[in-house]
Design a protein around this motif. Sequence first.
Motif, PDB file in Angstrom:
ATOM      1  N   LYS A 608     -34.119  24.674   2.538  1.00 13.19           N
ATOM      2  CA  LYS A 608     -34.840  26.068   2.797  1.00 13.19           C
ATOM      3  C   LYS A 608     -35.200  26.545   1.431  1.00 13.19           C
ATOM      4  O   LYS A 608     -36.416  27.359   1.417  1.00 13.19           O
ATOM      5  N   ASN A 611     -38.234  25.256  -1.103  1.00 11.42           N
ATOM      6  CA  ASN A 611     -39.142  24.672  -0.375  1.00 11.42           C
ATOM      7  C   ASN A 611     -40.366  26.198   0.135  1.00 11.42           C
ATOM      8  O   ASN A 611     -40.758  26.094   0.085  1.00 11.42           O
ATOM      9  N   ALA A 612     -38.881  27.197  -0.313  1.00  6.60           N
ATOM     10  CA  ALA A 612     -39.898  28.289   0.350  1.00  6.60           C
ATOM     11  C   ALA A 612     -41.372  28.822  -0.546  1.00  6.60           C
ATOM     12  O   ALA A 612     -41.588  29.402  -0.762  1.00  6.60           O
ATOM     13  N   ILE A 615     -43.436  24.268  -1.342  1.00  5.77           N
ATOM     14  CA  ILE A 615     -44.385  24.071  -0.616  1.00  5.77           C
ATOM     15  C   ILE A 615     -46.022  25.138   0.024  1.00  5.77           C
ATOM     16  O   ILE A 615     -44.457  25.552   0.499  1.00  5.77           O
ATOM     17  N   GLU A 617     -48.004  27.946   1.329  1.00  5.26           N
ATOM     18  CA  GLU A 617     -47.948  28.212   3.285  1.00  5.26           C
ATOM     19  C   GLU A 617     -49.642  27.360   3.293  1.00  5.26           C
ATOM     20  O   GLU A 617     -48.591  27.578   4.599  1.00  5.26           O
ATOM     21  N   THR A 618     -50.358  26.747   3.537  1.00  2.00           N
ATOM     22  CA  THR A 618     -51.485  26.924   4.114  1.00  2.00           C
ATOM     23  C   THR A 618     -51.167  25.588   4.245  1.00  2.00           C
ATOM     24  O   THR A 618     -51.851  24.963   4.850  1.00  2.00           O
ATOM     25  N   PHE A 619     -49.813  24.843   3.229  1.00  2.00           N
ATOM     26  CA  PHE A 619     -50.177  22.710   3.745  1.00  2.00           C
ATOM     27  C   PHE A 619     -48.917  23.441   4.928  1.00  2.00           C
ATOM     28  O   PHE A 619     -48.522  22.329   5.525  1.00  2.00           O
ATOM     29  N   VAL A 620     -48.257  24.668   5.324  1.00  3.27           N
ATOM     30  CA  VAL A 620     -46.848  24.711   6.652  1.00  3.27           C
ATOM     31  C   VAL A 620     -48.084  24.297   7.570  1.00  3.27           C
ATOM     32  O   VAL A 620     -49.048  24.948   8.163  1.00  3.27           O
ATOM     33  N   GLU A 621     -47.321  22.945   8.811  1.00  3.88           N
ATOM     34  CA  GLU A 621     -48.180  23.070  10.241  1.00  3.88           C
ATOM     35  C   GLU A 621     -47.781  24.287  10.909  1.00  3.88           C
ATOM     36  O   GLU A 621     -46.180  24.448  11.071  1.00  3.88           O
ATOM     37  N   LYS A 622     -48.229  24.933  11.794  1.00  4.69           N
ATOM     38  CA  LYS A 622     -47.764  25.541  12.412  1.00  4.69           C
ATOM     39  C   LYS A 622     -48.172  25.393  14.108  1.00  4.69           C
ATOM     40  O   LYS A 622     -48.998  24.239  14.424  1.00  4.69           O
ATOM     41  N   ASP A 623     -46.917  25.632  14.860  1.00  8.60           N
ATOM     42  CA  ASP A 623     -47.171  24.421  16.252  1.00  8.60           C
ATOM     43  C   ASP A 623     -47.658  25.722  16.987  1.00  8.60           C
ATOM     44  O   ASP A 623     -47.815  26.839  17.383  1.00  8.60           O
TER      45      ASP A 623
END
Length: 773
Positions: A608, A611-612, A615, A617-623
């Motif tokens: 975690k 990854n902060a 990864i 921010e634009t790559f993070v999928e949001k539910d």
Amino acid sequence: MKNIRYLFLSIILLPGTILAQVDEQRHGNRFEQLGPMLRSPNVYRTASGAPGHQYWQQKADYEIEVELNDDNQSIRGKEKVTYYNQSPDPLDYLWLQLDQNQRDSDSETPKISSNRIQPKMSLGQLQDIIWHDMDLGLKIYSVLDDQGNEIPSTVNHTMMRLDLARPLMPGESFTFHIEWSFNIHDRMSFIGGRPGYEYFEADGNYLYTMSEWFPRMAVYSDFEGWQNKQFVGRGEFALVFGDYEVAITVPADHMVGATGVLQNPEEVLSSKEMERWNQAKSSYDEPVVIRTQGEAEKLEKGKATTKKTWVYHADNVRDFAWTSSRKFIWDAMAVKLGGKDVMAMSYYAKEANPLWEQYSTRVVAHTLKSYSSRTFDYPYPVAISVEATNGMEYPMICFNYGRPDSDGTYTAAIKYGMISVIIHEVGHNFFPMIVNSDERQWTWMDEGLNTFMQFLAEQEWERNYPSRRGPAHKIAPYMSSEKHLLEPIMTNSENIIQFGPNAYAKPATALNILRETVMGRELFDHAFKTYAQRWMFKHPTPDDLFRTLEDASAVDLDWFWRGWFYGTDPVDMAIQDVKWYKIDSKKPVEVKADQREAYEREESYISKTRNATAIPETFVEKDPKAADFYNSYDRFAVGPEDEKAYNDFINSLSSDERAMLESGLNFYEISFENVGGLVMPIILEFQYEDGSSEIERIPAQIWRLDEYEVSKVFAKEKVVTQIILDPYRETADIDEGNNYWPRQFQPSRFEMFKQQLPARGTSTGPNPMKKKR
Ligand SMILES: [Zn+2]
């Protein structure tokens, strides 16, 4: 210290069986009473440690005439001994001590000393191996009764038995006469020893220190019978009290110092000396020189052909020693003790100046005052210090060390060494000359007690005096010796491996620890004085000391005697662990904050964290289905139901319970380990975050249910940042590295050396290619 834990305020009834679950391995009997290890009390010695109502001891009076031959360094004497049988036992024979035979050709001393060839050997070491007959034994010419009849006698090395024609009954006395002579030895040679002479080559004169010089009665006692263990050099003396009248004939230009009071000063002193002597009797602030260095130096150059007889008388002493030389300077001053005057004085050759004229007599006076204040008023009329390059004690007179270099300069080590030896040897007047223990059996009973008293007197002589023995931490190196090099203090004098630490330093340290740490000064000082006064002019045993110190203080010390006197374990206590607790306040805001912290800790892990940043921010999928409602819900927020539950709880508490809950106290549960084995009080220093500190003292009895591991909880208002075990170094802990929490690492030094390259052509270097020759 982080890691607070919370404890919940609740009352739990512990089942009684918990105390029964004691691991027997954890019990070494360290707190059991000494019981059968001590002698059974009886009518002679009580269970309280005092002399019993039928206490008795023998008495021997001596009338001696002795003549010193300065031409061949020998003495010849005759003595009349009156022996009083005050015991309840008839005696068939009497034992006398012939200490001089320790230097006889037949002596056991060299036979029982083991030796090895060393790479370097001195002449003295080799002579010690060869030990040829030097004609130093005691020659006895006659042993006669009062009617002139010969008394059958048997000499067994240093002991002589007189067989009586009929038993000496209780209450009777027996008088006999012995005539003897011996050659005095050079005590500066390899033979060494306490008595003897020193020869001064520069002026051709001798300085004699005469002790162990006449046949002396052995002690017959209720606890030992006859103390006739052979004298082989180390175990000192067991001696009987009595009155002495001694006439010493020496060359007329000699000065004599001796046990007792000079009976004929007008016959042996010049009128000028008489005048100065009388002046000294009222000089309380500084010594008066009675024979000056100039006068002594003048005498050194001649050699009297006439003789003078010095007559000395001493009452109630256990021995008699004397010194004689034409080299002596003599000074004296008066000391007021218990309403009477004692003469403190010194005899020394010019070689001992300027040190001796400055210090010796003043140190004698100081020692008498210091020791008297802790025991009893010094009862004898004089106390004498003689410079003799060694250190040995006798009643009223002792032979001491401390000579400057030939140019008169001296180091601090010589000066303090001299002062310490004078305090020590003068101090022996109290132990064992008056509190008359059996030195042949127990060296520690006089050396240990006296070394302890010496430490106190040194500290009174000069603030921060560099005392060698006494403070607890100074015994730690000895206590950490390998087991096979340690014996209990209760070991016979002749069998001790490390004599100084075992018989002097360890018991002295033990007494100092009793005074400072276990009993406290007030209780100890009273009990120690009680012991000294109970056994003044008597023969105490260790049991009498152990019992009296408890009897007069109400402090159970059996564990201490067991550990320090009968055992060899060292002290090594450790702080094993510390846990910090606080009472759970149950305040919703605090409870929730803690829960949040715990959650965040749980949910924090390495992936975690990485990854902060790894990864984008634009790559993070949001539910897409997650409603804002759920995302914004804070499960650690305090709600009205939390407040209500809390208020209900608070209202259910009594006022005392509520005060405790709100106290905010910090609880520190400290686990201690007894690594060394010797149990001791636990002394702790708590250092707080506000910079203040506090000391807590826990008696040794905390170890009584578990001698190896204990824990104890301390409640503190302040937050502790550091805990130190034994902060004043008062328990003789041999490893202080484990006395800190958090641990403190102390640097030790090791030496870096410049490597020497081997010179060409030698085989001494670390060259593996070359063979060793
Ligand atoms: Zn001593």
